[in-house]
Design an enzyme around this catalytic site. Structure first.
Site, PDB file in Angstrom:
ATOM      1  N   ASP A  30       0.965  -1.329   0.006  1.00 18.47           N
ATOM      2  CA  ASP A  30      -0.045  -0.256  -0.094  1.00 18.47           C
ATOM      3  C   ASP A  30       1.139   1.100   0.792  1.00 18.47           C
ATOM      4  O   ASP A  30       0.618   2.309   0.145  1.00 18.47           O
ATOM      5  CB  ASP A  30      -1.096  -0.309   1.389  1.00 18.47           C
ATOM      6  CG  ASP A  30      -2.235  -1.130   0.916  1.00 18.47           C
ATOM      7  OD1 ASP A  30      -2.541  -1.250  -0.675  1.00 18.47           O
ATOM      8  OD2 ASP A  30      -2.437  -1.899   1.591  1.00 18.47           O
ATOM      9  N   ASP A  51      -6.945  -4.704  -4.180  1.00 22.47           N
ATOM     10  CA  ASP A  51      -6.613  -3.543  -3.660  1.00 22.47           C
ATOM     11  C   ASP A  51      -5.638  -2.966  -4.970  1.00 22.47           C
ATOM     12  O   ASP A  51      -5.731  -1.866  -4.327  1.00 22.47           O
ATOM     13  CB  ASP A  51      -6.415  -3.255  -2.355  1.00 22.47           C
ATOM     14  CG  ASP A  51      -7.675  -4.122  -1.347  1.00 22.47           C
ATOM     15  OD1 ASP A  51      -7.797  -5.457  -2.000  1.00 22.47           O
ATOM     16  OD2 ASP A  51      -7.192  -4.301  -0.306  1.00 22.47           O
TER      17      ASP A  51
HETATM   18  N1  GLY Z   1      -7.114  -2.278   1.090  1.00 19.56           N
HETATM   19  C1  GLY Z   1      -7.506  -2.810   2.384  1.00 19.56           C
HETATM   20  C2  GLY Z   1      -8.748  -2.461   2.436  1.00 19.56           C
HETATM   21  O1  GLY Z   1      -9.703  -2.514   2.039  1.00 19.56           O
HETATM   22  O2  GLY Z   1      -9.148  -3.202   3.494  1.00 19.56           O
END
Ligand code: GLY
Length: 396
Positions: A105, A166
């Site tokens: 992330d 994600d």
């Molecule tokens: N990227 C982690 C979530 O959407 O919870």
């Protein structure tokens, strides 16, 4: 879900006025948070309050920096600009220390902080820091398996072979890094990740797996699974929203038609599973009795994806008008049923986000990413400001 009390005037108030009022309120709350809580970041707790901490060791801090940047762009408020720069500096300090960088992330953290600073302030140092962030993300590239590993260290027993949907939203950082440096290695990794996400995370009906596992040595596909959804074959609403927006952004960077088609199919599926009030359940396949939580953050993300698609689809595209109507419906539902427009003292902007329902972690509360995408959507609609995933066209 109850309606927010002071938007009962919606019959008399135009959508433009409602959007402007919601945006003003959201920016004012963001400013108050930055004045009240200094350079601390908001973390998820329960009972509709944020937990303000110094930690700076999660995947979510960039959303708060991004909110401050959007707030600054709204009216050029100097205090919000200062807050945005200070929060960004905290993320730079973390990267320099290489602290809590062991996840994919990095795109969320630095697209919305250093890249925002580059886009808004034109600061050359911020551009350099963003390239550095892309280098950190590339540490997750597994050449054997040919994917970006989402979580855990290389060879991790549970996560070593895992990609997650994600991650599509982290790819703009890599595409941008190739654009800005001329070095193709970032883009090549992003293209492979996008292609494999399309092939293995998207299902034929336009729904998605949250995660997919590969053999980490050979890259051979194993199976789709969930992490935060109801069950392995279900459709986790936020994952579906990441697919809508993520594939749209991959299309913006690559111009490859298959990604536009994927974003359109993902969006059509998302919209087909909306309940009448326009706020999605957290997982489209979870039982509606007992596990009926909504996820306003999924709605805000999908909404930004739809608004992005509104810019990318040709004028003759058959989905254009229905997606435009759907965007308005989602935005109105967020403001009327989820926003804190009715509560001047609230710290958060959107109620009814769901982090991880089955784990009992933030099952019905403020989510800082929901707040960020809500304001990005409002800024897109009111000001034509599209967030910080790509550089804006500059006049020549
Ligand atoms: N990227 C982690 C979530 O959407 O919870």
């Amino acid at each position: 879900m109850r309606k927010t009390a002071n938007v009962e005037t919606e019959g008399r108030e135009s959508m433009d006025q409602l959007v402007e009022r919601a945006l003003r309120d959201a920016v004012a709350k963001t400013k108050r948070n930055t004045l009240r809580h200094g350079d601390r970041f908001p973390y998820i707790t329960e009972g509709q309050r944020y937990d303000w901490r110094d930690d700076n060791n999660e995947w979510i801090e960039g959303f708060y920096a991004g909110l401050a940047w959007l707030g600054f762009e709204y009216e050029g408020d100097a205090a919000l600009g200062d807050a945005a720069r200070r929060l960004t500096a905290r993320l730079v300090e973390r990267m320099v220390a290489h602290r809590a960088m062991g996840h994919h992330d990095i795109g969320f953290l630095y697209s919305l902080s250093t890249k925002a600073e580059w886009i808004v302030d034109g600061a050359a140092a911020a551009r350099g820091r963003t390239v550095q962030a892309a280098d950190v993300l590339m540490e997750r590239w597994r050449a054997g398996g040919r994917y970006l590993q989402a979580w855990g260290e290389e060879g991790h027993a549970e996560h070593g072979g895992r990609i997650i949907i994600d991650c599509l939203m982290n790819l703009p950082l890599l595409f941008w890094a190739s654009e800005t440096t001329g070095n193709a290695r970032y883009r090549e990794a992003a293209e492979i990740q996008a292609a494999r996400s399309l092939k293995y995370l998207m299902r034929g009906d336009g729904s998605s797996y949250h995660t997919f596992r590969f053999d980490p040595v050979t890259g051979e596909p194993i199976r789709g699974e969930t992490h935060q959804g109801y069950r392995d074959g279900s459709t986790w609403a936020r994952g579906q929203a990441w697919a809508v927006y993520g594939f749209a952004l991959v299309y913006r960077y690559t111009g490859e038609r298959r990604y536009l088609d994927a974003a359109v199919r993902a969006a059509a599926y998302f919209l087909s599973r909306l309940p009448d009030d326009g706020v999605p359940h957290w997982d489209f396949d979870a039982p509606k009795h007992g596990l009926s939580n909504r996820d306003s953050s999924a709605s805000a993300i999908a909404l930004c994806g739809l608004l992005e698609l509104g810019q990318l689809l040709e004028p003759s595209a058959p989905e254009r008008e229905s997606f435009r109507e759907a965007s308005e419906r989602l935005l109105r539902a967020l403001i009327v049923a989820c926003s804190t427009l009715d509560d001047p003292d609230a710290e958060g902007l959107l109620r009814h986000g769901a982090y991880n329902v089955l784990a009992g972690k933030g099952p019905d509360d403020y989510m800082i990413w929901g707040d960020y995408f809500y304001v990005e959507a409002l800024m897109r609609v009111a000001k034509g400001v599209p967030g910080y995933w790509y550089e804006r066209k500059r006049d020549v």
